[in-house]
Design a protein around this motif. Structure first.
Motif, PDB file in Angstrom:
ATOM      1  N   GLU A 102      53.040  -7.314 -28.589  1.00 15.66           N
ATOM      2  CA  GLU A 102      52.227  -6.621 -29.591  1.00 15.66           C
ATOM      3  C   GLU A 102      50.825  -7.217 -29.723  1.00 15.66           C
ATOM      4  OE1 GLU A 102      55.315  -7.850 -30.226  1.00 15.66           O
ATOM      5  OE2 GLU A 102      56.488  -5.989 -30.362  1.00 15.66           O
ATOM      6  N   ASP A 103      50.718  -8.549 -29.678  1.00 14.70           N
ATOM      7  CA  ASP A 103      49.401  -9.186 -29.803  1.00 14.70           C
ATOM      8  C   ASP A 103      48.505  -8.823 -28.616  1.00 14.70           C
ATOM      9  OD1 ASP A 103      50.153 -10.353 -32.176  1.00 14.70           O
ATOM     10  OD2 ASP A 103      50.547 -12.326 -31.297  1.00 14.70           O
ATOM     11  N   GLY A 104      49.099  -8.759 -27.439  1.00 13.47           N
ATOM     12  CA  GLY A 104      48.338  -8.365 -26.255  1.00 13.47           C
ATOM     13  C   GLY A 104      47.861  -6.927 -26.354  1.00 13.47           C
ATOM     14  N   ALA A 105      48.740  -6.033 -26.835  1.00 16.47           N
ATOM     15  CA  ALA A 105      48.363  -4.622 -27.002  1.00 16.47           C
ATOM     16  C   ALA A 105      47.219  -4.494 -28.000  1.00 16.47           C
ATOM     17  CB  ALA A 105      49.568  -3.799 -27.449  1.00 16.47           C
ATOM     18  N   LYS A 106      47.286  -5.265 -29.082  1.00 16.87           N
ATOM     19  CA  LYS A 106      46.224  -5.214 -30.096  1.00 16.87           C
ATOM     20  C   LYS A 106      44.898  -5.717 -29.515  1.00 16.87           C
ATOM     21  CE  LYS A 106      44.851  -6.858 -34.676  1.00 16.87           C
ATOM     22  NZ  LYS A 106      43.473  -6.920 -34.280  1.00 16.87           N
ATOM     23  N   ALA A 107      44.939  -6.803 -28.765  1.00 18.22           N
ATOM     24  CA  ALA A 107      43.713  -7.342 -28.153  1.00 18.22           C
ATOM     25  C   ALA A 107      43.113  -6.319 -27.193  1.00 18.22           C
ATOM     26  CB  ALA A 107      44.009  -8.656 -27.424  1.00 18.22           C
ATOM     27  N   CYS A 108      43.962  -5.620 -26.442  1.00 17.60           N
ATOM     28  CA  CYS A 108      43.479  -4.591 -25.514  1.00 17.60           C
ATOM     29  C   CYS A 108      42.817  -3.445 -26.273  1.00 17.60           C
ATOM     30  CB  CYS A 108      44.627  -4.056 -24.662  1.00 17.60           C
ATOM     31  SG  CYS A 108      45.224  -5.219 -23.420  1.00 17.60           S
ATOM     32  N   ARG A 109      43.442  -3.011 -27.352  1.00 19.46           N
ATOM     33  CA  ARG A 109      42.862  -1.913 -28.142  1.00 19.46           C
ATOM     34  C   ARG A 109      41.559  -2.346 -28.813  1.00 19.46           C
ATOM     35  NH1 ARG A 109      48.265  -0.699 -28.740  1.00 19.46           N
ATOM     36  NH2 ARG A 109      48.737   1.331 -27.871  1.00 19.46           N
ATOM     37  N   ASP A 110      41.516  -3.574 -29.308  1.00 20.25           N
ATOM     38  CA  ASP A 110      40.279  -4.089 -29.912  1.00 20.25           C
ATOM     39  C   ASP A 110      39.154  -4.126 -28.884  1.00 20.25           C
ATOM     40  OD1 ASP A 110      41.640  -4.417 -32.315  1.00 20.25           O
ATOM     41  OD2 ASP A 110      41.832  -6.598 -32.104  1.00 20.25           O
ATOM     42  N   CYS A 111      39.481  -4.531 -27.670  1.00 17.14           N
ATOM     43  CA  CYS A 111      38.478  -4.580 -26.611  1.00 17.14           C
ATOM     44  C   CYS A 111      38.008  -3.169 -26.262  1.00 17.14           C
ATOM     45  CB  CYS A 111      39.038  -5.287 -25.378  1.00 17.14           C
ATOM     46  SG  CYS A 111      37.812  -5.550 -24.085  1.00 17.14           S
ATOM     47  N   ALA A 112      38.948  -2.237 -26.127  1.00 15.47           N
ATOM     48  CA  ALA A 112      38.576  -0.846 -25.819  1.00 15.47           C
ATOM     49  C   ALA A 112      37.666  -0.282 -26.909  1.00 15.47           C
ATOM     50  CB  ALA A 112      39.828   0.011 -25.659  1.00 15.47           C
ATOM     51  N   ARG A 113      37.955  -0.606 -28.164  1.00 11.58           N
ATOM     52  CA  ARG A 113      37.131  -0.138 -29.287  1.00 11.58           C
ATOM     53  C   ARG A 113      35.726  -0.742 -29.204  1.00 11.58           C
ATOM     54  NH1 ARG A 113      39.836  -2.213 -32.994  1.00 11.58           N
ATOM     55  NH2 ARG A 113      41.467  -0.650 -32.960  1.00 11.58           N
ATOM     56  N   ALA A 114      35.641  -2.034 -28.906  1.00  8.15           N
ATOM     57  CA  ALA A 114      34.332  -2.691 -28.778  1.00  8.15           C
ATOM     58  C   ALA A 114      33.541  -2.087 -27.615  1.00  8.15           C
ATOM     59  CB  ALA A 114      34.514  -4.198 -28.588  1.00  8.15           C
ATOM     60  N   CYS A 115      34.232  -1.773 -26.531  1.00 10.01           N
ATOM     61  CA  CYS A 115      33.575  -1.128 -25.384  1.00 10.01           C
ATOM     62  C   CYS A 115      33.022   0.237 -25.791  1.00 10.01           C
ATOM     63  CB  CYS A 115      34.540  -0.980 -24.210  1.00 10.01           C
ATOM     64  SG  CYS A 115      34.945  -2.531 -23.367  1.00 10.01           S
ATOM     65  N   THR A 116      33.815   0.998 -26.525  1.00  8.29           N
ATOM     66  CA  THR A 116      33.391   2.334 -26.973  1.00  8.29           C
ATOM     67  C   THR A 116      32.153   2.234 -27.862  1.00  8.29           C
ATOM     68  OG1 THR A 116      35.652   3.168 -26.830  1.00  8.29           O
ATOM     69  CG2 THR A 116      34.132   4.388 -28.250  1.00  8.29           C
ATOM     70  N   GLU A 117      32.177   1.284 -28.783  1.00 17.85           N
ATOM     71  CA  GLU A 117      31.034   1.103 -29.689  1.00 17.85           C
ATOM     72  C   GLU A 117      29.780   0.684 -28.918  1.00 17.85           C
ATOM     73  OE1 GLU A 117      32.552  -1.620 -32.604  1.00 17.85           O
ATOM     74  OE2 GLU A 117      33.855  -0.080 -33.493  1.00 17.85           O
ATOM     75  N   PHE A 118      29.943  -0.176 -27.931  1.00 19.16           N
ATOM     76  CA  PHE A 118      28.798  -0.604 -27.147  1.00 19.16           C
ATOM     77  C   PHE A 118      28.265   0.548 -26.303  1.00 19.16           C
ATOM     78  CE2 PHE A 118      26.948  -2.568 -23.292  1.00 19.16           C
ATOM     79  CZ  PHE A 118      25.860  -3.153 -23.898  1.00 19.16           C
ATOM     80  N   LEU A 119      29.161   1.329 -25.707  1.00 18.77           N
ATOM     81  CA  LEU A 119      28.736   2.474 -24.886  1.00 18.77           C
ATOM     82  C   LEU A 119      27.937   3.473 -25.704  1.00 18.77           C
ATOM     83  CD1 LEU A 119      31.945   2.995 -22.746  1.00 18.77           C
ATOM     84  CD2 LEU A 119      29.668   2.360 -21.891  1.00 18.77           C
ATOM     85  N   ALA A 120      28.256   3.617 -26.984  1.00 21.02           N
ATOM     86  CA  ALA A 120      27.526   4.555 -27.844  1.00 21.02           C
ATOM     87  C   ALA A 120      26.047   4.170 -27.940  1.00 21.02           C
ATOM     88  CB  ALA A 120      28.157   4.607 -29.223  1.00 21.02           C
ATOM     89  N   LEU A 121      25.746   2.898 -27.789  1.00 19.07           N
ATOM     90  CA  LEU A 121      24.350   2.433 -27.855  1.00 19.07           C
ATOM     91  C   LEU A 121      23.596   2.706 -26.561  1.00 19.07           C
ATOM     92  CD1 LEU A 121      24.782  -0.963 -29.685  1.00 19.07           C
ATOM     93  CD2 LEU A 121      23.954   1.185 -30.632  1.00 19.07           C
ATOM     94  N   LEU A 122      24.319   2.921 -25.485  1.00 17.13           N
ATOM     95  CA  LEU A 122      23.673   3.133 -24.187  1.00 17.13           C
ATOM     96  C   LEU A 122      23.285   4.573 -23.956  1.00 17.13           C
ATOM     97  CD1 LEU A 122      25.870   0.877 -21.868  1.00 17.13           C
ATOM     98  CD2 LEU A 122      23.649   0.348 -22.867  1.00 17.13           C
ATOM     99  N   VAL A 123      23.577   5.449 -24.905  1.00 18.02           N
ATOM    100  CA  VAL A 123      23.295   6.884 -24.730  1.00 18.02           C
ATOM    101  C   VAL A 123      21.817   7.132 -24.633  1.00 18.02           C
ATOM    102  CG1 VAL A 123      23.514   9.142 -25.817  1.00 18.02           C
ATOM    103  CG2 VAL A 123      25.391   7.525 -25.894  1.00 18.02           C
TER     104      VAL A 123
END
Length: 123
Positions: A102-123
């Motif tokens: 579960e902790d690994g799944a959460k870390a993966c989702r947190d990373c995916a969310r951070a990636c999404t937020e960063f990508l929004a700035l590259l538009v």
């Protein structure tokens, strides 16, 4: 540089750093989870190990790209971060099917969310 430009630059750098931090944490958790998987275990353990190793490597590479002072062109950075996001989401789904991950799944989702937020700035 106007105040608005400065605020945008600060937000960009903060989100870039947050994404790199999330990648580092995800890589750590995935490597840990992969090391706990049984090498000769059932297929689900082997898949968990393979996905954990791949995710750790992709997150590590993404963190290095984001930490690069010279900065690649935006297209290359975008592709790396999008790949990281996709691998993290796939790995989270694999971890979800394995008790104790579960902790690994959460870390993966947190990373995916951070990636999404960063990508929004590259538009």
């Amino acid at each position: 540089m106007s105040a608005t430009d400065q605020q945008e630059l600060v937000r960009f750098l903060e989100d870039r750093f947050a994404c790199a931090q999330a990648c580092t944490e995800c890589a750590r958790m995935c490597a840990l989870r992969a090391s706990l998987a049984d090498l000769d275990g059932p297929e689900n353990q082997q898949q968990l190990r393979r996905k954990g190793i791949l995710c750790a490597e992709v997150c590590d590479a993404t963190c290095r790209v984001l930490a690069d002072q010279t900065w690649q062109e935006e297209t290359g950075t975008r592709a790396q971060v999008e790949w990281c996001r996709a691998v993290c989401l796939e790995t989270a789904h694999v971890f979800d099917r394995n008790p104790g991950a579960e902790d690994g799944a959460k870390a993966c989702r947190d990373c995916a969310r951070a990636c999404t937020e960063f990508l929004a700035l590259l538009v």
